[in-house]
Write a protein that holds these residues in place. Structure first.
Motif, short mmCIF file in Angstrom:
data_model
loop_
_atom_site.label_atom_id
_atom_site.label_comp_id
_atom_site.label_asym_id
_atom_site.label_seq_id
_atom_site.Cartn_x
_atom_site.Cartn_y
_atom_site.Cartn_z
N HIS A 114 0.87 -1.17 0.00
CA HIS A 114 0.00 0.00 0.00
C HIS A 114 0.91 1.22 0.00
CE1 HIS A 114 -3.90 -1.81 0.42
NE2 HIS A 114 -3.60 -2.41 1.57
N HIS A 152 4.18 4.08 1.43
CA HIS A 152 4.77 2.92 2.09
C HIS A 152 6.07 3.37 2.76
CE1 HIS A 152 5.83 -1.41 2.40
NE2 HIS A 152 7.06 -0.94 2.35
N GLN A 195 4.48 6.18 -4.18
CA GLN A 195 3.65 5.52 -5.20
C GLN A 195 4.40 4.33 -5.77
OE1 GLN A 195 3.28 8.94 -7.61
NE2 GLN A 195 5.25 8.68 -8.62
N LYS A 207 -5.58 -4.24 10.50
CA LYS A 207 -4.14 -4.06 10.55
C LYS A 207 -3.51 -5.25 11.28
CE LYS A 207 -2.67 -0.58 12.97
NZ LYS A 207 -2.17 0.70 13.49
N SER A 225 -1.92 -3.83 6.14
CA SER A 225 -3.19 -3.16 6.38
C SER A 225 -4.20 -3.56 5.31
CB SER A 225 -3.02 -1.64 6.42
OG SER A 225 -2.53 -1.17 5.19
N SER A 265 -6.95 -2.26 3.00
CA SER A 265 -7.42 -1.02 2.39
C SER A 265 -7.91 -1.35 0.99
CB SER A 265 -6.28 0.00 2.34
OG SER A 265 -6.71 1.20 1.75
N GLY A 266 -9.03 -0.80 0.61
CA GLY A 266 -9.58 -1.10 -0.70
C GLY A 266 -9.89 -2.58 -0.87
N GLU A 282 -8.08 -5.05 0.14
CA GLU A 282 -6.89 -5.89 -0.04
C GLU A 282 -5.91 -5.72 1.11
OE1 GLU A 282 -5.57 -6.55 -4.41
OE2 GLU A 282 -5.88 -4.39 -4.15
N TRP A 283 -5.40 -6.85 1.58
CA TRP A 283 -4.30 -6.85 2.55
C TRP A 283 -3.01 -6.66 1.78
CZ3 TRP A 283 -4.58 -6.59 7.67
CH2 TRP A 283 -5.78 -6.94 8.29
N LYS A 284 -2.23 -5.66 2.19
CA LYS A 284 -0.92 -5.41 1.59
C LYS A 284 0.02 -4.87 2.67
CE LYS A 284 -2.53 -4.37 -3.07
NZ LYS A 284 -2.41 -3.42 -4.20
N GLN A 334 2.06 -2.20 4.43
CA GLN A 334 2.00 -0.74 4.56
C GLN A 334 3.34 -0.15 4.96
OE1 GLN A 334 -1.25 1.21 4.32
NE2 GLN A 334 0.46 2.47 3.66
#
Length: 139
Positions: free
Chosen positions: A45, A48, A61, A96, A123, A125-126, A128-130, A132
């Motif tokens: 995410h 980061h 980004q 989280k 985390s 978000s949207g 999806e777990w990614k 952070q």
């Protein structure tokens, strides 16, 4: 100002979401070993944060994750690949998860460069777990 997360002590990540986080970490290591910046970006995410080597770096980004670290590791240490030794969920909420991790860096002949501890924050978000943020005692 946004309100802080508030959850009861019993509000933890679900077993299904924990499996999703474990999958993210497995795919992360695979992408790292393939030297695949795009695949690594897909598992993060943004923004980061990475804390390592005495500095904090924030990648705003996708495409801003510098891969020069791995090139330096290849040249200086003969780095070939890394592997997780331990993946341990230490704290979580429904959105989280904090993972204490230990990984080993190896040379092509299987000899060990070093073993390092890290803390990864994943985390949701949207949908999806990614990953952070990451904090590592490795370079």
């Amino acid at each position: 100002m946004m309100p802080a997360e508030t959850f009861t002590v019993d509000a933890r990540i679900s077993p299904d979401d924990e499996a999703k986080c474990q999958d993210v970490l497995t795919r992360w290591m695979t992408a790292l070993n393939r030297y695949d910046a795009a695949a690594m970006d897909a598992l993060m995410h943004f923004p980061h944060a990475r804390i390592a080597g005495g500095s904090v770096t924030v990648y705003q980004q996708a495409g801003s994750n510098p891969m020069d670290l791995f090139e330096r590791l290849r040249v200086q240490d003969g780095w070939h690949h890394s592997a997780w030794n331990e993946i341990r969920l230490v704290q979580s909420s429904p959105v989280k998860a904090h993972y204490a991790l230990r990984y080993t860096r190896y040379r092509a002949d299987g000899s060990i460069i070093g073993v390092y501890d890290s803390l990864y924050v994943l985390s949701l978000s949207g949908g999806e777990w990614k990953i952070q943020s990451r904090s590592s005692f490795g370079p």
